[in-house]
Design an enzyme around this catalytic site. Structure first.
Site, PDB file in Angstrom:
ATOM      1  N   ASP A 156       0.867  -1.181   0.000  1.00  0.00           N
ATOM      2  CA  ASP A 156       0.000   0.000   0.000  1.00  0.00           C
ATOM      3  C   ASP A 156       0.900   1.226   0.000  1.00  0.00           C
ATOM      4  O   ASP A 156       1.933   1.242   0.674  1.00  0.00           O
ATOM      5  CB  ASP A 156      -0.907   0.012   1.231  1.00  0.00           C
TER       6      ASP A 156
ATOM      7  N   ASP B 277      -6.992  -1.474  -4.647  1.00  0.00           N
ATOM      8  CA  ASP B 277      -8.033  -1.023  -3.715  1.00  0.00           C
ATOM      9  C   ASP B 277      -8.926   0.025  -4.369  1.00  0.00           C
ATOM     10  O   ASP B 277     -10.147   0.025  -4.178  1.00  0.00           O
ATOM     11  CB  ASP B 277      -7.404  -0.431  -2.455  1.00  0.00           C
TER      12      ASP B 277
END
Length: 186
Positions: A142, A164
């Protein structure tokens, strides 16, 4: 298990599959660039404090819940993908196809990312266990890090990635395009 009556490629058309592959490419290539150019937990301001590139690793589930559960997360994600494929195949008329395509691109991106050990500043290798803890990491990469309004419960939104974003965009499209009354009849 009984397969749906609708032919697979009439639901998962080549153009849709190409879109999923392109989303997967964007996700994995962005993660590769970040993992090779940054160090673990490094943060680079892009738009001041509002937007930063921050390399983090999610070994849990959505929004980093249940951290340090990489293997259960891998199995759960794999199961969810198989479920989504068959659900979409069986219910091809529910929701906008592009919403499903975004969700699938994101799901596949994060699923494949879980198969690699990340070596920040260097690259990655196939595997599930870091040989050098603190230098090698597991979990989903991330890196998109945004500030969150102070009046809410936390300062920053949890870091996320292209996959995401694809899942979130897909869910919004599906929420606006599904015929909820029709779903109740099934």
């Amino acid at each position: 298990m009984k397969l749906p009556k609708t032919p697979f490629f009439s639901v998962f058309k080549p153009g849709y599959l190409a879109f999923v592959a392109f989303g997967l490419f964007l996700d994995l290539s962005s993660k590769y660039v970040i993992i090779t150019k940054m160090y673990a937990h490094e943060s680079i301001p892009v738009l001041g404090d509002f937007f930063r590139l921050s390399l983090t690793f999610n070994t849990g589930f959505v929004f980093g819940l249940f951290q340090d559960n990489a293997l259960p997360s891998l199995f759960a994600t794999g199961f969810a993908i198989v479920f989504l494929i068959f659900y979409r195949w069986e219910n091809s008329d529910l929701g906008n196809a592009w919403g499903w395509n975004f969700v699938m691109a994101g799901a596949f991106g994060n699923f494949l990312d879980k198969f690699f050990v990340k070596i920040p500043g260097s690259g990655f290798r196939f595997g599930f266990t870091p040989e050098k803890p603190g230098i090698e990491f597991i979990g989903v990469v991330d890196f998109l890090d945004f500030e969150w309004p102070d009046f809410l419960l936390f300062d920053r939104w949890p870091a996320f990635n292209v996959a995401d974003s694809c899942v979130s965009i897909g869910i919004v499209i599906l929420l606006f395009t599904m015929d909820w009354k029709e779903m109740d009849k099934k």
